[in-house]
Write a protein that holds these residues in place. Sequence first.
Motif, PDB file in Angstrom:
ATOM      1  N   ALA A 107       0.829  -1.202   0.000  1.00 11.67           N
ATOM      2  CA  ALA A 107       0.000   0.000   0.000  1.00 11.67           C
ATOM      3  C   ALA A 107       0.867   1.257   0.000  1.00 11.67           C
ATOM      4  CB  ALA A 107      -0.932  -0.009   1.209  1.00 11.67           C
TER       5      ALA A 107
ATOM      6  N   TYR B 280      -4.821   3.072  -8.940  1.00 11.74           N
ATOM      7  CA  TYR B 280      -4.987   2.834  -7.514  1.00 11.74           C
ATOM      8  C   TYR B 280      -6.058   3.756  -6.955  1.00 11.74           C
ATOM      9  CZ  TYR B 280      -0.581   0.306  -7.777  1.00 11.74           C
ATOM     10  OH  TYR B 280       0.410  -0.573  -8.095  1.00 11.74           O
TER      11      TYR B 280
ATOM     12  N   VAL C  92      -6.478   2.333  -0.710  1.00 15.99           N
ATOM     13  CA  VAL C  92      -5.103   2.151  -0.239  1.00 15.99           C
ATOM     14  C   VAL C  92      -4.968   2.665   1.182  1.00 15.99           C
ATOM     15  CG1 VAL C  92      -2.702   2.836  -0.598  1.00 15.99           C
ATOM     16  CG2 VAL C  92      -4.108   2.178  -2.558  1.00 15.99           C
TER      17      VAL C  92
ATOM     18  N   ILE D  66      -6.431   0.174   3.556  1.00 15.16           N
ATOM     19  CA  ILE D  66      -5.537  -0.968   3.746  1.00 15.16           C
ATOM     20  C   ILE D  66      -4.420  -0.605   4.718  1.00 15.16           C
ATOM     21  CG2 ILE D  66      -3.797  -2.421   2.602  1.00 15.16           C
ATOM     22  CD1 ILE D  66      -5.656  -2.350   0.111  1.00 15.16           C
TER      23      ILE D  66
END
Length: 101
Positions: free
Chosen positions: A64, A75, A80, A83
């Motif tokens: 990430a 992305y 992200v 995460i």
Amino acid sequence: MSDFPSQQQDKFVLRLPDGMRDRIKSVADKNGRSMNAEIIRVLDATFPILPKEIEEALGMLGNATIAMGEQHANYDQDQVRAIIRESCETILDWANPKDTD
């Protein structure tokens, strides 16, 4: 074949700086351990075996972080960030266990 399991374990020859052997011996004696047991205790504290979930969280965190750094159009930055947040929470929960009493 050996009758002692310790003779089947990995062995590693180590060169110590002057005086270190005596320091290890002194600490081992104070703690009622052999020099080998004292060295293993220190190594275990320095290089702990991480639970699989922590290894996975660290891997996800690394991936990430790379994705955030690249800021590539493919992305989803919110995903992200989620995460990263989840990975950090997993690691912190492991590192700081809550009392269950």
